[in-house]
Write a protein that holds these residues in place. Structure first.
Motif, PDB file in Angstrom:
ATOM      1  N   UNK A   4       0.832  -1.196   0.000  1.00 21.84           N
ATOM      2  CA  UNK A   4       0.000   0.000   0.000  1.00 21.84           C
ATOM      3  C   UNK A   4       0.877   1.261   0.000  1.00 21.84           C
ATOM      4  N   UNK A   5       0.570   2.190  -0.898  1.00 22.14           N
ATOM      5  CA  UNK A   5       1.326   3.433  -0.982  1.00 22.14           C
ATOM      6  C   UNK A   5       2.509   3.376  -1.926  1.00 22.14           C
ATOM      7  N   UNK A   6       2.846   2.185  -2.414  1.00 23.30           N
ATOM      8  CA  UNK A   6       3.969   2.039  -3.337  1.00 23.30           C
ATOM      9  C   UNK A   6       3.472   2.012  -4.778  1.00 23.30           C
ATOM     10  N   UNK A   7       3.993   2.900  -5.591  1.00 20.61           N
ATOM     11  CA  UNK A   7       3.675   2.915  -7.019  1.00 20.61           C
ATOM     12  C   UNK A   7       4.762   3.736  -7.705  1.00 20.61           C
ATOM     13  N   UNK A   8       5.645   3.071  -8.434  1.00 14.73           N
ATOM     14  CA  UNK A   8       6.764   3.736  -9.104  1.00 14.73           C
ATOM     15  C   UNK A   8       6.274   4.379 -10.405  1.00 14.73           C
ATOM     16  N   UNK A   9       6.046   5.672 -10.357  1.00  7.86           N
ATOM     17  CA  UNK A   9       5.480   6.380 -11.509  1.00  7.86           C
ATOM     18  C   UNK A   9       6.449   6.379 -12.683  1.00  7.86           C
ATOM     19  N   UNK A  10       7.740   6.506 -12.395  1.00  3.96           N
ATOM     20  CA  UNK A  10       8.729   6.523 -13.477  1.00  3.96           C
ATOM     21  C   UNK A  10       8.762   5.183 -14.213  1.00  3.96           C
ATOM     22  N   UNK A  11       8.712   4.119 -13.448  1.00  2.00           N
ATOM     23  CA  UNK A  11       8.697   2.793 -14.059  1.00  2.00           C
ATOM     24  C   UNK A  11       7.402   2.574 -14.838  1.00  2.00           C
ATOM     25  N   UNK A  12       6.320   3.108 -14.307  1.00  2.00           N
ATOM     26  CA  UNK A  12       5.024   3.031 -14.987  1.00  2.00           C
ATOM     27  C   UNK A  12       5.089   3.743 -16.327  1.00  2.00           C
ATOM     28  N   UNK A  13       5.651   4.932 -16.353  1.00  5.11           N
ATOM     29  CA  UNK A  13       5.767   5.701 -17.600  1.00  5.11           C
ATOM     30  C   UNK A  13       6.614   4.962 -18.619  1.00  5.11           C
ATOM     31  N   UNK A  14       7.671   4.293 -18.137  1.00  6.27           N
ATOM     32  CA  UNK A  14       8.568   3.575 -19.050  1.00  6.27           C
ATOM     33  C   UNK A  14       7.869   2.419 -19.744  1.00  6.27           C
ATOM     34  N   UNK A  15       6.799   1.913 -19.162  1.00  6.25           N
ATOM     35  CA  UNK A  15       6.040   0.826 -19.785  1.00  6.25           C
ATOM     36  C   UNK A  15       5.157   1.325 -20.929  1.00  6.25           C
ATOM     37  N   UNK A  16       5.055   2.642 -21.093  1.00  5.40           N
ATOM     38  CA  UNK A  16       4.186   3.240 -22.109  1.00  5.40           C
ATOM     39  C   UNK A  16       2.785   2.649 -22.040  1.00  5.40           C
ATOM     40  N   UNK A  17       2.145   2.763 -20.897  1.00 13.75           N
ATOM     41  CA  UNK A  17       0.847   2.095 -20.712  1.00 13.75           C
ATOM     42  C   UNK A  17      -0.250   2.647 -21.603  1.00 13.75           C
ATOM     43  N   UNK A  18      -1.087   1.743 -22.090  1.00 15.64           N
ATOM     44  CA  UNK A  18      -2.281   2.148 -22.843  1.00 15.64           C
ATOM     45  C   UNK A  18      -3.461   2.349 -21.901  1.00 15.64           C
ATOM     46  N   UNK A  19      -3.479   1.558 -20.820  1.00 18.28           N
ATOM     47  CA  UNK A  19      -4.598   1.639 -19.884  1.00 18.28           C
ATOM     48  C   UNK A  19      -4.179   1.043 -18.540  1.00 18.28           C
ATOM     49  N   UNK A  20      -4.755   1.562 -17.478  1.00 17.27           N
ATOM     50  CA  UNK A  20      -4.561   1.023 -16.133  1.00 17.27           C
ATOM     51  C   UNK A  20      -5.903   0.465 -15.661  1.00 17.27           C
ATOM     52  N   UNK A  21      -5.867  -0.740 -15.077  1.00 16.10           N
ATOM     53  CA  UNK A  21      -7.098  -1.382 -14.619  1.00 16.10           C
ATOM     54  C   UNK A  21      -6.955  -1.765 -13.150  1.00 16.10           C
ATOM     55  N   UNK A  22      -7.955  -1.428 -12.357  1.00 12.97           N
ATOM     56  CA  UNK A  22      -7.939  -1.829 -10.963  1.00 12.97           C
ATOM     57  C   UNK A  22      -9.365  -1.953 -10.448  1.00 12.97           C
ATOM     58  N   UNK A  23      -9.485  -2.389  -9.213  1.00  9.43           N
ATOM     59  CA  UNK A  23     -10.786  -2.518  -8.586  1.00  9.43           C
ATOM     60  C   UNK A  23     -11.129  -1.256  -7.801  1.00  9.43           C
ATOM     61  N   UNK A  24     -12.335  -1.212  -7.267  1.00  9.09           N
ATOM     62  CA  UNK A  24     -12.790  -0.091  -6.442  1.00  9.09           C
ATOM     63  C   UNK A  24     -13.595  -0.661  -5.280  1.00  9.09           C
ATOM     64  N   UNK A  25     -13.369  -0.115  -4.076  1.00  8.03           N
ATOM     65  CA  UNK A  25     -14.030  -0.632  -2.895  1.00  8.03           C
ATOM     66  C   UNK A  25     -14.761   0.454  -2.105  1.00  8.03           C
ATOM     67  N   UNK A  26     -15.204   1.482  -2.783  1.00 10.81           N
ATOM     68  CA  UNK A  26     -16.035   2.480  -2.127  1.00 10.81           C
ATOM     69  C   UNK A  26     -16.996   3.087  -3.134  1.00 10.81           C
ATOM     70  N   UNK A  27     -17.981   3.814  -2.621  1.00 16.69           N
ATOM     71  CA  UNK A  27     -19.008   4.399  -3.485  1.00 16.69           C
ATOM     72  C   UNK A  27     -18.453   5.525  -4.337  1.00 16.69           C
ATOM     73  N   UNK A  28     -17.340   6.111  -3.918  1.00 16.80           N
ATOM     74  CA  UNK A  28     -16.762   7.237  -4.641  1.00 16.80           C
ATOM     75  C   UNK A  28     -15.989   6.805  -5.882  1.00 16.80           C
ATOM     76  N   UNK A  29     -15.726   5.519  -6.021  1.00 13.00           N
ATOM     77  CA  UNK A  29     -14.975   5.046  -7.180  1.00 13.00           C
ATOM     78  C   UNK A  29     -13.479   5.283  -7.064  1.00 13.00           C
ATOM     79  N   UNK A  30     -12.949   5.210  -5.843  1.00  8.45           N
ATOM     80  CA  UNK A  30     -11.515   5.379  -5.631  1.00  8.45           C
ATOM     81  C   UNK A  30     -10.766   4.189  -6.217  1.00  8.45           C
TER      82      UNK A  30
END
Length: 348
Positions: free
Chosen positions: A121-147
């Motif tokens: 939790x709290x770990x996410x390497x943005x630089x490494x993410x950018x290097x992957x040239x992502x087309x889309x990010x997919x994750x789940x949501x566990x609240x009504x706000x859509x976090x």
């Protein structure tokens, strides 16, 4: 964050913390529900060579010139897509244990070959993410706000700038809904869902659900409690927000749980008990959070735990508060509960 206490965590942090999602632990950082939020798969356009779009559970439609090839996903979503033959470029969330082995949420993926952007939790390497040239990010949501689950607040804006996101809701709905949504997403990404592996898994899930419904009907007196263990506290889950527990309850499982007024303090998720008061609720079967951030039953040393009737009778089974939303992975969790009801002795 493994020694953090509830008083120092936001509700989102509490849910992430490894204990009870659906029962909200505070450690480390076929029902009839139709609350689908578009869960039927409508709004999805599969396209192998042309424009691609998918409407997520926030009501947001992601549109691309072609189906995304560079997919980054929360580990549990990546594991579900893997079961359907769709591979991702990178993952985030609990992927590897301290000894380098696959976390329970990694499913059948070969974690040695994954690009891990953050393992906690709290770990996410943005630089490494950018290097992957992502087309889309997919994750789940566990609240009504859509976090977006496991996307850190402090870097979410930078992450959003790099690629559009898709959120699959696992909040206040039955298990079948996110299962259908991930199925639809996989299909849109080019998965062949007519192959025997996919078809058979769906049939096995349906058969397991039928078995659980029958077991619950035959043993209505067997009381089930969903719990999660931390160093200083034991969490008892409510059933009204968790996808698995809502589904099991719809199939007739008799849950013992805190009252709505007690659950209110945690936003409806759980009640926290000291180990001295762990016997507040009497149950015949206890389902325990199997995530690696929580203390597993074999490692609980508290005398009050060992004295519980269900524990003394050996009627403790695993529970996955964050299921891998493929039919293949959800079969076992339904079958295990069905077997527990079929074989449990009345001890409460």
């Amino acid at each position: 964050m493994s020694n953090a206490r509830a008083a120092h965590l936001t509700r989102r942090g509490i849910l992430a913390a490894g204990g009870a999602l659906g029962l909200g632990a505070v450690l480390a950082a076929c029902g009839d529900d139709d609350k689908s939020g578009g869960s039927s798969g409508k709004g999805t356009t599969a396209a192998e060579s042309g424009p691609w779009s998918f409407k997520d559970d926030r009501g947001t439609t992601v549109k691309l010139d072609k189906a995304p090839a560079n997919i980054v996903a929360f580990v549990g979503v990546a594991a579900a897509l893997h079961d359907y033959g769709v591979e991702v470029k990178g993952v985030f969330g609990p992927t590897k244990t301290k000894d380098g082995k696959a976390d329970v949420q990694a499913g059948d993926m070969d974690v040695s070959k994954l690009t891990v952007l953050g393992n906690a939790w709290g770990q996410f390497n943005v630089e490494k993410y950018a290097a992957l040239a992502p087309d889309v990010l997919v994750t789940t949501m566990f609240d009504a706000a859509g976090t977006l689950w496991y996307v850190p607040d402090e870097s979410k804006d930078k992450i959003a700038e790099l690629a559009p996101s898709i959120g699959i809701s696992a909040y206040d709905r039955q298990l079948t809904v996110p299962l259908q949504r991930v199925w639809a997403l996989a299909e849109s990404l080019g998965a062949d869902l007519t192959v025997s592996r996919a078809v058979d898994a769906k049939k096995r899930f349906e058969a397991a659900s039928t078995r659980l419904r029958a077991a619950a009907k035959a043993h209505p007196d067997i009381r089930v409690l969903a719990g999660s263990a931390a160093q200083d506290l034991f969490y008892v889950s409510g059933t009204n927000l968790s996808v698995d527990l809502e589904y099991f309850k719809a199939l007739g499982v008799n849950f013992v749980e805190p009252s709505a007024s007690v659950l209110k303090a945690s936003g409806g998720w759980y009640e926290s008990l000291s180990w001295e008061n762990v016997d507040k609720y009497q149950a015949d079967v206890i389902m325990m959070d199997d995530r690696t951030a929580t203390i597993q039953p074999a490692d609980i040393t508290e005398a009050t735990w060992k004295k519980l009737p269900a524990v003394k009778a050996g009627q403790v089974i695993a529970r996955s508060p964050e299921p891998i939303f493929s039919y293949d992975k959800c079969v076992a969790m339904v079958e295990n509960l069905a077997k527990a009801l079929e074989t449990a002795k009345k001890v409460s």
